[in-house]
Design an enzyme around this catalytic site. Structure first.
Site, PDB file in Angstrom:
ATOM      1  N   CYS A  74       0.720  -0.905  -0.175  1.00 18.04           N
ATOM      2  CA  CYS A  74       0.150   0.058  -0.097  1.00 18.04           C
ATOM      3  C   CYS A  74       0.923   1.160  -0.042  1.00 18.04           C
ATOM      4  O   CYS A  74       1.803   1.221   0.837  1.00 18.04           O
ATOM      5  CB  CYS A  74      -0.807   0.036   1.447  1.00 18.04           C
ATOM      6  SG  CYS A  74      -1.787   1.680   1.623  1.00 18.04           S
ATOM      7  N   CYS A 185      -0.181   3.782  -6.526  1.00 22.66           N
ATOM      8  CA  CYS A 185      -1.484   3.200  -5.812  1.00 22.66           C
ATOM      9  C   CYS A 185      -1.661   1.806  -5.956  1.00 22.66           C
ATOM     10  O   CYS A 185      -1.713   1.517  -7.158  1.00 22.66           O
ATOM     11  CB  CYS A 185      -2.695   3.708  -5.783  1.00 22.66           C
ATOM     12  SG  CYS A 185      -4.156   3.049  -5.005  1.00 22.66           S
TER      13      CYS A 185
HETATM   14  N1  DGL Z   1      -3.852   0.599  -2.390  1.00 22.51           N
HETATM   15  C1  DGL Z   1      -3.536   1.538  -1.608  1.00 22.51           C
HETATM   16  C2  DGL Z   1      -2.619   2.432  -1.861  1.00 22.51           C
HETATM   17  O1  DGL Z   1      -1.389   1.973  -2.600  1.00 22.51           O
HETATM   18  C3  DGL Z   1      -4.797   2.102  -0.717  1.00 22.51           C
HETATM   19  C4  DGL Z   1      -5.629   2.947  -1.480  1.00 22.51           C
HETATM   20  C5  DGL Z   1      -6.828   3.431  -0.610  1.00 22.51           C
HETATM   21  O2  DGL Z   1      -7.277   2.636   0.125  1.00 22.51           O
HETATM   22  O3  DGL Z   1      -7.227   4.572  -0.889  1.00 22.51           O
HETATM   23  O4  DGL Z   1      -2.148   3.615  -1.653  1.00 22.51           O
END
Ligand code: DGL
Length: 267
Positions: A74, A185
């Site tokens: 993440c 993301c």
């Molecule tokens: N997939 C995550 C990231 O890479 C979190 C995205 C989210 O929940 O807003 O930031």
């Protein structure tokens, strides 16, 4: 020496599975424990305090599962929580930002790099800082994209709506003349087709997951944590919210059924 303990990965939802698939490809002998915090998705609009709290609870859970290494799957937590929580746990950890930045600088032809990510990641300035630290001459352009994670979580990648949303977000980056775009993301690689269509073939797309997994493998080798020769690997999945929704979206994007997904309530 061989260490059969699993690697821990976590994200707000299905996005981190784009990192898991790199772990399966590059370290096939390794078992994993995945935590999807889908009771709290999206992470993008949340405050640093909330995010650090979630990361702490998840790390405590992963450690209780006996993980030997943690990959922050993440970007939002890699940007905000990792620098704070790293010192609090004995288990070694890696995030996506530095490996992603190194890869972007490696492939960029003109030094004009775009970053697209959640509001929290962009606001943290983590990517912008890391890029400038590596090369102060780079021209860096950033864009928050709050609509994309909810679209992916709802299984709506591949729709007209998704393409329009992606096209709207990349328009200013395209106008700025970027030659490389960091998908900052872990949900966004599920929208790769949309990004390609909206940006055209001349802009390089960087998904930090592959470079991060390679960096994790190097570090685990150094620390004697790899499972050599490895296998059979076992993969376990936990979520804080609805396990069925998680399984369904994962099946849609990965084209395969995950094994059992269990719900756990964290403190
Ligand atoms: N997939 C995550 C990231 O890479 C979190 C995205 C989210 O929940 O807003 O930031």
């Amino acid at each position: 020496m061989s260490d059969p303990r699993p690697i821990g990965l976590f994200d707000s939802g299905v996005g981190g599975l784009t990192v898991s698939r790199q772990v399966f490809r590059l370290m096939p002998g390794e078992s994993t424990v995945y935590f999807g915090d889908n009771a709290h998705v999206p992470y993008g609009p949340r405050s640093p305090e909330e995010l650090i709290g979630f990361a702490g609870s998840i790390l405590t859970f992963l450690v209780s599962c006996g993980v030997k290494y943690v990959i922050f799957a993440c970007n939002t937590n890699s940007s905000i929580s990792l620098p704070v929580v790293r010192e609090l746990y004995a288990v070694p950890m890696i995030g996506l930002i530095e490996p992603g930045v190194r890869e972007a600088v490696r492939v960029s032809t003109g030094g004009r790099i775009g970053v697209i990510a959640t509001e929290a990641t962009i606001k943290s300035g983590a990517y912008q800082r890391a890029l400038k630290e590596l090369n102060p001459e780079l021209a860096v352009f950033s864009q928050a994209a709050p609509r994309l994670v909810p679209l992916v979580e709802a299984g709506r990648a591949g729709t007209r709506e998704a393409l329009e949303a992606v096209a709207g977000y990349v328009r200013p980056l395209k106008k700025a003349g970027i030659d490389t775009l960091i998908l900052g993301c872990t949900h966004y690689p599920f929208l790769e087709t949309e990004f390609r269509e909206a940006l055209g073939p001349e802009v390089k797309l960087v998904d930090p997951a592959e470079a991060t997994t390679m960096a994790a493998r190097d570090e685990m080798l150094r620390l004697g944590l790899l499972n050599n020769p490895g296998g059979p690997a076992r993969h376990r999945y936990f979520v804080s919210g609805d396990p069925r929704a998680f399984k369904e979206t994962a099946r849609l994007f990965l084209g395969e059924e995950l094994p059992e997904v269990r719900q756990v309530k964290l403190d």
